[in-house]
Scaffold this motif. Structure first.
Motif, mmCIF file in Angstrom:
data_model
loop_
_atom_site.group_PDB
_atom_site.id
_atom_site.type_symbol
_atom_site.label_atom_id
_atom_site.label_comp_id
_atom_site.label_asym_id
_atom_site.label_seq_id
_atom_site.Cartn_x
_atom_site.Cartn_y
_atom_site.Cartn_z
ATOM 1 N N LEU A 145 0.816 -1.223 0.000
ATOM 2 C CA LEU A 145 0.000 0.000 0.000
ATOM 3 C C LEU A 145 0.845 1.266 0.000
ATOM 4 O O LEU A 145 0.488 2.248 -0.647
ATOM 5 N N SER A 146 1.966 1.253 0.696
ATOM 6 C CA SER A 146 2.776 2.476 0.760
ATOM 7 C C SER A 146 3.744 2.590 -0.406
ATOM 8 O O SER A 146 4.160 3.686 -0.758
ATOM 9 N N GLY A 147 4.085 1.474 -1.019
ATOM 10 C CA GLY A 147 5.028 1.506 -2.132
ATOM 11 C C GLY A 147 4.385 1.588 -3.500
ATOM 12 O O GLY A 147 5.001 2.031 -4.454
ATOM 13 N N ALA A 148 3.146 1.175 -3.608
ATOM 14 C CA ALA A 148 2.431 1.165 -4.887
ATOM 15 C C ALA A 148 3.233 0.483 -5.986
ATOM 16 O O ALA A 148 3.156 0.855 -7.150
ATOM 17 N N ALA A 149 4.011 -0.515 -5.613
ATOM 18 C CA ALA A 149 4.857 -1.226 -6.579
ATOM 19 C C ALA A 149 4.017 -2.171 -7.432
ATOM 20 O O ALA A 149 2.971 -2.661 -7.013
ATOM 21 N N ARG A 150 4.518 -2.436 -8.610
ATOM 22 C CA ARG A 150 3.876 -3.405 -9.497
ATOM 23 C C ARG A 150 4.191 -4.813 -8.985
ATOM 24 O O ARG A 150 5.336 -5.127 -8.694
ATOM 25 N N VAL A 151 3.167 -5.635 -8.923
ATOM 26 C CA VAL A 151 3.323 -7.019 -8.476
ATOM 27 C C VAL A 151 3.071 -7.911 -9.680
ATOM 28 O O VAL A 151 1.951 -7.987 -10.193
ATOM 29 N N ASP A 152 4.122 -8.591 -10.132
ATOM 30 C CA ASP A 152 3.988 -9.481 -11.283
ATOM 31 C C ASP A 152 3.415 -10.828 -10.831
ATOM 32 O O ASP A 152 3.309 -11.094 -9.631
ATOM 33 N N PRO A 153 3.053 -11.700 -11.755
ATOM 34 C CA PRO A 153 2.434 -12.974 -11.381
ATOM 35 C C PRO A 153 3.293 -13.822 -10.442
ATOM 36 O O PRO A 153 2.751 -14.444 -9.524
ATOM 37 N N GLU A 154 4.602 -13.840 -10.635
ATOM 38 C CA GLU A 154 5.471 -14.648 -9.772
ATOM 39 C C GLU A 154 5.424 -14.153 -8.326
ATOM 40 O O GLU A 154 5.282 -14.942 -7.388
ATOM 41 N N ARG A 155 5.550 -12.856 -8.138
ATOM 42 C CA ARG A 155 5.503 -12.295 -6.777
ATOM 43 C C ARG A 155 4.110 -12.451 -6.184
ATOM 44 O O ARG A 155 3.957 -12.723 -4.992
ATOM 45 N N ALA A 156 3.084 -12.281 -6.998
ATOM 46 C CA ALA A 156 1.709 -12.447 -6.515
ATOM 47 C C ALA A 156 1.489 -13.860 -5.982
ATOM 48 O O ALA A 156 0.841 -14.039 -4.940
ATOM 49 N N LEU A 157 2.053 -14.851 -6.663
ATOM 50 C CA LEU A 157 1.955 -16.229 -6.173
ATOM 51 C C LEU A 157 2.640 -16.373 -4.824
ATOM 52 O O LEU A 157 2.096 -16.982 -3.897
ATOM 53 N N ARG A 158 3.862 -15.826 -4.705
ATOM 54 C CA ARG A 158 4.601 -15.924 -3.441
ATOM 55 C C ARG A 158 3.856 -15.249 -2.295
ATOM 56 O O ARG A 158 3.867 -15.740 -1.173
ATOM 57 N N LEU A 159 3.229 -14.120 -2.564
ATOM 58 C CA LEU A 159 2.517 -13.371 -1.529
ATOM 59 C C LEU A 159 1.148 -13.964 -1.185
ATOM 60 O O LEU A 159 0.567 -13.630 -0.163
ATOM 61 N N GLY A 160 0.622 -14.790 -2.052
ATOM 62 C CA GLY A 160 -0.723 -15.322 -1.848
ATOM 63 C C GLY A 160 -1.808 -14.453 -2.454
ATOM 64 O O GLY A 160 -2.987 -14.653 -2.192
ATOM 65 N N LEU A 161 -1.416 -13.468 -3.274
ATOM 66 C CA LEU A 161 -2.393 -12.631 -3.964
ATOM 67 C C LEU A 161 -2.993 -13.337 -5.165
ATOM 68 O O LEU A 161 -4.036 -12.942 -5.673
ATOM 69 N N SER A 162 -2.333 -14.371 -5.634
ATOM 70 C CA SER A 162 -2.785 -15.134 -6.784
ATOM 71 C C SER A 162 -2.619 -16.613 -6.465
ATOM 72 O O SER A 162 -1.735 -16.994 -5.709
ATOM 73 N N GLU A 163 -3.470 -17.415 -7.056
ATOM 74 C CA GLU A 163 -3.391 -18.857 -6.870
ATOM 75 C C GLU A 163 -2.613 -19.548 -7.983
ATOM 76 O O GLU A 163 -2.038 -20.598 -7.785
#
Length: 148
Positions: A54-72
């Motif tokens: 939220l504070s960084g507003a960074a782009r999250v690609d599919p690989e990072r989204a998987l690691r974070l749990g934002l994507s399945e």
């Protein structure tokens, strides 16, 4: 996709395509998420990662989204038609079956996530009572008397 990502009801239906991204841009707009977006994000990725997103507003690609749990899962195609077909096939493994049982599963999982444990246990017991001996349960017993 930010609000949609954190608000997905089914919990496992956040899929991405190659080259897609998730980005929380609220701070650039002079805002914070509303309608529970931040609270849901904290539950999904934890408070430290939520603060960074939220504070960084960074782009999250599919690989990072998987690691974070934002994507399945990252689908294999970026083509809209192919990606939609792949997403439907992927999701069908979780949604096929008696609607009453799918609703019951969602209800006990939601209770387990959102309620204090004692209330979640009562909810699970109550929901179990709605499906025990029901049409889907009886049909399953006829089809498979013993589970292997």
């Amino acid at each position: 996709m930010h609000g949609l990502t954190s608000a997905c009801l089914f919990f496992i239906d956040r899929l991405m395509t190659p080259g897609s991204e998730i980005r929380f841009v609220h701070k650039h707009m002079g805002l914070v998420p509303g309608w529970g977006g931040a609270a849901r994000l904290v539950r999904i990725v934890g408070s430290g990662a939520a603060l960074r997103l939220l504070s960084g507003a960074a782009r999250v690609d599919p690989e990072r989204a998987l690691r974070l749990g934002l994507s399945e899962q990252t689908l294999s195609s970026s083509d809209e038609t192919a990606a939609l077909e792949e997403a439907q096939a992927w999701l069908s493994q979780y949604t096929e079956g008696p609607a009453s049982v799918i609703r019951a599963v969602k209800k006990v999982v939601t209770a387990g996530r959102e309620l204090p444990v004692e209330a979640a246990l009562r909810t699970e017991k109550d929901v179990f009572g709605t499906v025990w001996g029901g049409p889907a349960n009886l049909q399953a017993l006829v089809r498979r008397p013993k589970h292997k």
